[in-house]
Design an enzyme around this catalytic site. Structure first.
Site, PDB file in Angstrom:
ATOM      1  N   PRO A   2       0.824  -1.284   0.060  1.00  0.00           N
ATOM      2  CA  PRO A   2       0.005   0.061   0.021  1.00  0.00           C
ATOM      3  C   PRO A   2       0.826   1.048   0.100  1.00  0.00           C
ATOM      4  CG  PRO A   2      -0.668  -1.637   1.328  1.00  0.00           C
ATOM      5  CD  PRO A   2       0.597  -2.060   1.172  1.00  0.00           C
ATOM      6  N   GLU A   3       0.464   2.335  -0.452  1.00  0.00           N
ATOM      7  CA  GLU A   3       1.168   3.482  -0.677  1.00  0.00           C
ATOM      8  C   GLU A   3       0.621   4.605   0.109  1.00  0.00           C
ATOM      9  OE1 GLU A   3       2.561   4.331  -4.715  1.00  0.00           O
ATOM     10  OE2 GLU A   3       2.346   2.368  -5.324  1.00  0.00           O
ATOM     11  N   LYS A  51       4.093   5.600   4.887  1.00  0.00           N
ATOM     12  CA  LYS A  51       3.408   4.339   4.883  1.00  0.00           C
ATOM     13  C   LYS A  51       3.244   3.860   6.291  1.00  0.00           C
ATOM     14  CE  LYS A  51       5.354   3.288   0.462  1.00  0.00           C
ATOM     15  NZ  LYS A  51       6.117   1.995  -0.573  1.00  0.00           N
ATOM     16  N   ARG A 240      11.892  -3.573  -7.712  1.00  0.00           N
ATOM     17  CA  ARG A 240      10.452  -3.292  -7.999  1.00  0.00           C
ATOM     18  C   ARG A 240      10.165  -3.156  -9.328  1.00  0.00           C
ATOM     19  NH1 ARG A 240       9.106  -0.968  -3.058  1.00  0.00           N
ATOM     20  NH2 ARG A 240       6.873  -0.877  -3.520  1.00  0.00           N
TER      21      ARG A 240
END
Length: 251
Positions: A2-3, A51, A240
């Site tokens: 999640p950002e 985050k 990523r």
């Protein structure tokens, strides 16, 4: 993972349910804090920092949580069957007389003195969703990154907190920057960072992400029609996926 926008909305949900209310139930199903008792404390509020989530209590303590890859917070009416939170995936339960907040598959759970919050978030750069962003501090940290690829620097929470793979890709696309350009060769890093900030803010307000390149491999670029491609930023196993347009974001 999640950002910043997702975490900010989680903080808002927790505030709507618990802020200003006394805890009548508090279960920390996490080995290092399993014996900590929060019952009786009043929740002052929850703040997102990048985050991370900081739920502050009136007794001088803060519950620190992080969603990691799969974590979520949901709110259920206290006394309902779902509020029982019987699942083995539940890590935290916080309840007042009306609402129960259930933290599922959280990746971090700590309780620290509010005065010592820096021990859990002090390593982070300025939060891009903060009410006032210290751009000068971010640029100072950016300069320390040298010639690292720009996508890696945007993902580095020690430089600026809040961007993940989605908003890194979308901010780079918005500014037409090749994701592997050396960070010290980016002409205007402040502009790039503020582009990411605006996208995060729009997502928080409207729950709509840009969707120009992220997740669109082999689909046409909305600007030029070239097929979107995907590469990797960072070193394994921490690398990523980064989506980009090979024409609009040419080296």
């Amino acid at each position: 993972m999640p950002e910043g926008d997702t975490v900010r909305r989680a903080a808002t949900r927790l505030d709507s349910a618990l802020a200003g209310r006394r805890l009548v139930r508090a279960e920390l199903r996490w080995p290092s804090v399993a014996t900590v008792d929060l019952v009786g404390a009043t929740v002052l509020g929850t703040q997102s920092v990048g985050k991370h989530l900081l739920t502050r209590l009136d007794d001088g303590r803060t519950l620190h949580t992080h969603l990691r890859m799969d974590g979520t917070w949901r709110i259920e009416p206290t006394g309902s069957d779902r509020a029982a939170a019987r699942s083995h995936e539940v890590r935290v339960v916080l309840a007042d007389g009306e609402w129960t907040a259930i933290g599922r598959l959280l990746g971090m759970v700590d309780v620290v003195a509010t005065a010592d919050e820096a021990s859990v978030v002090g390593h982070l750069g300025p939060d891009l969703l903060g009410s006032q962003v210290d751009v000068e501090e971010i640029l100072r940290r950016w300069a320390g990154a040298g010639s690292r690829p720009v996508a890696e620097v945007l993902l580095d929470q020690r430089v600026a907190a809040g961007l993940g793979t989605i908003f890194t890709a979308e901010a780079l696309f918005a500014e037409g920057i090749w994701p592997w350009a050396p960070a010290d060769e980016v002409a205007d890093p402040a502009r790039l960072l503020l582009a990411g900030r605006r996208q995060l803010q729009r997502s928080v307000l409207h729950d709509v992400r840009p969707g120009k390149v992220y997740g669109r491999e082999r689909l046409p670029c909305p600007r030029c029609g070239t097929r979107i491609t995907v590469g990797r930023a960072g070193e394994p196993p921490q690398d990523r996926q980064i989506y980009y347009c090979p024409r609009c974001q040419a080296p």
